[in-house]
Design a protein around this motif. Structure first.
Motif, PDB file in Angstrom:
ATOM      1  N   LYS A 150      13.159  28.035 -57.026  1.00 57.33           N
ATOM      2  CA  LYS A 150      13.871  28.536 -55.854  1.00 57.33           C
ATOM      3  C   LYS A 150      13.750  30.048 -55.748  1.00 57.33           C
ATOM      4  O   LYS A 150      13.768  30.610 -54.646  1.00 57.33           O
ATOM      5  CB  LYS A 150      15.340  28.110 -55.880  1.00 57.33           C
ATOM      6  N   HIS A 198       5.035  15.447 -49.538  1.00 57.12           N
ATOM      7  CA  HIS A 198       5.957  14.984 -50.586  1.00 57.12           C
ATOM      8  C   HIS A 198       7.387  14.915 -50.058  1.00 57.12           C
ATOM      9  O   HIS A 198       8.339  14.963 -50.837  1.00 57.12           O
ATOM     10  CB  HIS A 198       5.889  15.918 -51.806  1.00 57.12           C
ATOM     11  N   ASN A 199       7.538  14.791 -48.734  1.00 50.90           N
ATOM     12  CA  ASN A 199       8.876  14.892 -48.134  1.00 50.90           C
ATOM     13  C   ASN A 199       9.829  13.764 -48.551  1.00 50.90           C
ATOM     14  O   ASN A 199      11.043  13.922 -48.476  1.00 50.90           O
ATOM     15  CB  ASN A 199       8.769  14.961 -46.612  1.00 50.90           C
ATOM     16  N   CYS A 253      10.127  30.648 -54.374  1.00 48.69           N
ATOM     17  CA  CYS A 253      10.088  30.280 -52.954  1.00 48.69           C
ATOM     18  C   CYS A 253      10.796  31.328 -52.101  1.00 48.69           C
ATOM     19  O   CYS A 253      10.305  31.725 -51.036  1.00 48.69           O
ATOM     20  CB  CYS A 253      10.736  28.915 -52.747  1.00 48.69           C
ATOM     21  N   VAL A 291       3.248  20.422 -49.162  1.00 48.20           N
ATOM     22  CA  VAL A 291       4.690  20.271 -49.408  1.00 48.20           C
ATOM     23  C   VAL A 291       5.254  19.148 -48.553  1.00 48.20           C
ATOM     24  O   VAL A 291       6.018  18.294 -49.029  1.00 48.20           O
ATOM     25  CB  VAL A 291       5.437  21.590 -49.113  1.00 48.20           C
ATOM     26  N   LEU A 299      12.946  22.247 -51.549  1.00 48.53           N
ATOM     27  CA  LEU A 299      11.969  23.308 -51.754  1.00 48.53           C
ATOM     28  C   LEU A 299      11.915  24.193 -50.509  1.00 48.53           C
ATOM     29  O   LEU A 299      11.769  23.703 -49.397  1.00 48.53           O
ATOM     30  CB  LEU A 299      10.592  22.686 -52.018  1.00 48.53           C
ATOM     31  N   LYS A 328      10.456  12.880 -51.445  1.00 50.73           N
ATOM     32  CA  LYS A 328      11.173  13.348 -52.624  1.00 50.73           C
ATOM     33  C   LYS A 328      11.801  14.728 -52.417  1.00 50.73           C
ATOM     34  O   LYS A 328      12.945  14.958 -52.808  1.00 50.73           O
ATOM     35  CB  LYS A 328      10.242  13.379 -53.841  1.00 50.73           C
ATOM     36  N   ASN A 329      11.047  15.641 -51.802  1.00 48.55           N
ATOM     37  CA  ASN A 329      11.599  16.996 -51.648  1.00 48.55           C
ATOM     38  C   ASN A 329      12.397  17.180 -50.361  1.00 48.55           C
ATOM     39  O   ASN A 329      13.044  18.211 -50.167  1.00 48.55           O
ATOM     40  CB  ASN A 329      10.488  18.054 -51.749  1.00 48.55           C
ATOM     41  N   ASP A 364       7.706  18.129 -55.752  1.00 50.58           N
ATOM     42  CA  ASP A 364       8.689  17.052 -55.594  1.00 50.58           C
ATOM     43  C   ASP A 364      10.132  17.556 -55.691  1.00 50.58           C
ATOM     44  O   ASP A 364      11.071  16.761 -55.593  1.00 50.58           O
ATOM     45  CB  ASP A 364       8.471  15.971 -56.660  1.00 50.58           C
ATOM     46  N   GLU A 365      10.298  18.849 -55.871  1.00 52.27           N
ATOM     47  CA  GLU A 365      11.664  19.384 -56.052  1.00 52.27           C
ATOM     48  C   GLU A 365      12.427  19.348 -54.736  1.00 52.27           C
ATOM     49  O   GLU A 365      11.971  19.864 -53.707  1.00 52.27           O
ATOM     50  CB  GLU A 365      11.618  20.814 -56.591  1.00 52.27           C
ATOM     51  N   GLN A 366      13.591  18.775 -54.758  1.00 52.97           N
ATOM     52  CA  GLN A 366      14.386  18.595 -53.548  1.00 52.97           C
ATOM     53  C   GLN A 366      14.834  19.949 -52.993  1.00 52.97           C
ATOM     54  O   GLN A 366      15.303  20.816 -53.712  1.00 52.97           O
ATOM     55  CB  GLN A 366      15.604  17.725 -53.860  1.00 52.97           C
ATOM     56  N   GLY A 404       6.415  22.119 -58.633  1.00 51.06           N
ATOM     57  CA  GLY A 404       7.587  21.698 -57.872  1.00 51.06           C
ATOM     58  C   GLY A 404       7.433  21.048 -56.530  1.00 51.06           C
ATOM     59  O   GLY A 404       8.344  21.112 -55.705  1.00 51.06           O
TER      60      GLY A 404
END
Length: 263
Positions: free
Chosen positions: A55, A125-126, A58, A122, A16, A128-129, A12-14, A10
């Motif tokens: 989620k 990749h800001n 996290c 993390v 995060l 995208k996430n 790239d998960e928005q 994850g």
């Protein structure tokens, strides 16, 4: 294991670390992987189920850090970290923070290194996430840098806690070097807005924070101390003075009337 799952599934998960999981599921993960009553071998043997929402994982990691008996940065060093963040000279500030990191107990230092290395990944990749070092500092600062006793002053320190974590995330490799060379410090001090994904020059932002006065301003002719008004606003403290322009936001209370009659 939680970090490994997050990095595998994850990055790239928005949102995060910002989007929270369902509390019952979060508690279940914490009980399975962070239970202090279990041995390390038992905790490591507990698999992280692949169908658990990111989620939830996290939120479980954040909850674990937030509920430690002593924060990762320790109570003993807390005030020294905050004072270091307030040093005006950028080079001295970085040098002092680096020295303080080395004073952490080994287990704390190792845990912080693992966590900051992960958060650095993390932040890369800001796009995208949407989790820049600034946002990650807000998510983790209050948990990692926590005072033993909450005071009015410690509330003002929250921005410093966040900014310290932000700096370590951005300069992760250099901050965990055994020794900082002058060239390393110069590169960190000279970091420009274009160099940072946050869009903020962190050294300058810490300087700005350090210039904030951490106490209420002295009363002036335009200010009046009104206990009832302050209590309504949830701000009552003998050191606070409420601006008279706010005085008529609420109907008068008996103690205000008595005050006026006494005059």
């Amino acid at each position: 294991k939680c970090i490994q799952v997050i990095e595998r599934r994850g990055l790239d998960e928005q949102g995060l670390y910002r989007v929270v999981g369902m509390q019952s599921k979060v508690n279940s993960v914490v009980a399975g992987h962070f239970d202090a009553h279990k041995t390390l071998a038992q905790r490591l043997a507990t698999p992280v189920e692949e169908d658990i929402e990111l989620k939830t994982i996290c939120s479980a990691l954040k909850l674990y850090l937030r509920t430690l008996k002593e924060p990762v940065f320790t109570f003993k060093l807390h005030n020294r970290f905050i004072e270091a963040a307030m040093i005006d000279d950028k080079a001295d500030r970085i040098r002092t923070l680096h020295t303080l990191l080395k004073e952490l107990p080994k287990h704390n230092y190792d845990l912080l290194y693992i966590l900051m290395s992960h958060l650095h990944k993390v932040s890369q990749h800001n796009e995208k996430n949407l989790m820049t070092p600034v946002n990650l500092g807000v998510c983790f600062g209050p948990s990692l840098l926590r005072p033993e006793f909450e005071t009015v002053s410690s509330i003002y320190d929250i921005k410093f806690r966040n900014a310290i974590v932000e700096l370590i995330i951005i300069h992760n490799e250099k901050m965990f070097q055994s020794k900082l060379e002058q060239q390393d410090i110069d590169e960190m001090v000279g970091s420009s807005e274009q160099d940072q994904p946050t869009g903020v020059n962190l050294s300058n932002s810490l300087s700005s924070l350090a210039s904030i006065v951490r106490r209420a301003p002295p009363p002036t002719n335009d200010m009046i101390e009104t206990t009832a008004d302050a209590r309504r606003r949830g701000l009552y403290n003998p050191d606070y003075h409420i601006n008279e322009t706010n005085k008529h936001l609420f109907p008068p209370m008996p103690e205000d009337t008595v005050r006026k009659e006494c005059k």
